[in-house]
Enzyme design. Sequence first.
Site, PDB file in Angstrom:
ATOM      1  N   LYS A  83       2.746 -10.424 -15.197  1.00 62.55           N
ATOM      2  CA  LYS A  83       2.502  -9.155 -14.706  1.00 62.55           C
ATOM      3  C   LYS A  83       2.275  -8.539 -16.121  1.00 62.55           C
ATOM      4  CE  LYS A  83       3.634  -6.462 -10.739  1.00 62.55           C
ATOM      5  NZ  LYS A  83       4.756  -5.835 -10.111  1.00 62.55           N
TER       6      LYS A  83
HETATM    7  C1  E4P Z   1       4.169  -4.044  -7.317  1.00 59.58           C
HETATM    8  O1  E4P Z   1       4.132  -4.901  -7.791  1.00 59.58           O
HETATM    9  C2  E4P Z   1       5.217  -3.107  -7.631  1.00 59.58           C
HETATM   10  O2  E4P Z   1       6.255  -3.688  -7.791  1.00 59.58           O
HETATM   11  C3  E4P Z   1       5.288  -2.176  -6.268  1.00 59.58           C
HETATM   12  O3  E4P Z   1       4.753  -2.512  -5.152  1.00 59.58           O
HETATM   13  C4  E4P Z   1       5.887  -0.579  -6.583  1.00 59.58           C
HETATM   14  O4  E4P Z   1       6.168   0.052  -5.495  1.00 59.58           O
HETATM   15  P1  E4P Z   1       6.705   1.492  -5.720  1.00 59.58           P
HETATM   16  O5  E4P Z   1       5.698   2.561  -5.808  1.00 59.58           O
HETATM   17  O6  E4P Z   1       7.172   1.790  -4.289  1.00 59.58           O
HETATM   18  O7  E4P Z   1       7.691   1.226  -6.684  1.00 59.58           O
END
Ligand code: E4P
Length: 218
Positions: A83
């Site tokens: 990522k």
């Molecule tokens: C996705 O890959 C992220 O880890 C995640 O969905 C972030 O979500 P949040 O905005 O609830 O922290």
Amino acid sequence: MKLFIDSGNIKDIETLAAIGIIDGVTTNPTLLSKEPGDYRDNLKKICQIVKGPVSGEVTATDFAGMMREGHDIAHIDSYMVVKVPLTRDGIKACKALSGEGIRVNVTLCFSAAQALLAAKAGASYISPFVGRLDDVATNGMELVREIVEIYDNYEFPTEVLVASCRHPIHIVEAARMGADICTCPPAVIDQLFNHPLTAIGLEKFLKDWEKAHEAVKA
Ligand code: E4P
């Protein structure tokens, strides 16, 4: 539509994976920092449980650092996806890592223009953060609609991974729009099972069944 768990918690992942409806996992530095133990060991365990794509995020912000950490993450397990954030260096690293056959999830996407760049850089996944857009009074699901339209227009193979999902409506809307994947915290996946009429209906079926058997016995 595929369903991913957005968590680094091994127990939560094991519980949901055992039901048989989970296709992958996403993590981020915040989620992994909440879990005890070495994050590499935890990611390895998650790969063994889910046997599907598991995203692990780089924390370097420069191209060379992202490449180094990206290789490190990719070596943890063949299910790992690297990522990277949607920055100039992130997009450059996405292009380079994808060119080596490493799957890349481009994260922190908040505009259709950014999503176009990720697709052009060969990303396997683009992660629009719908909940965080909703938080600032911008309709997050509209962004998903725009990305799905653009990717369809040009047949980009990048999968739309709807992230930052906060409730079941996000998931249903994503499915109606034709998004490829939703990643959700375990609590939101749990909510998908619930409907009061299912609970009431089941209770009545069981009571009627019991009554009928008592009548036969009497
Ligand atoms: C996705 O890959 C992220 O880890 C995640 O969905 C972030 O979500 P949040 O905005 O609830 O922290």
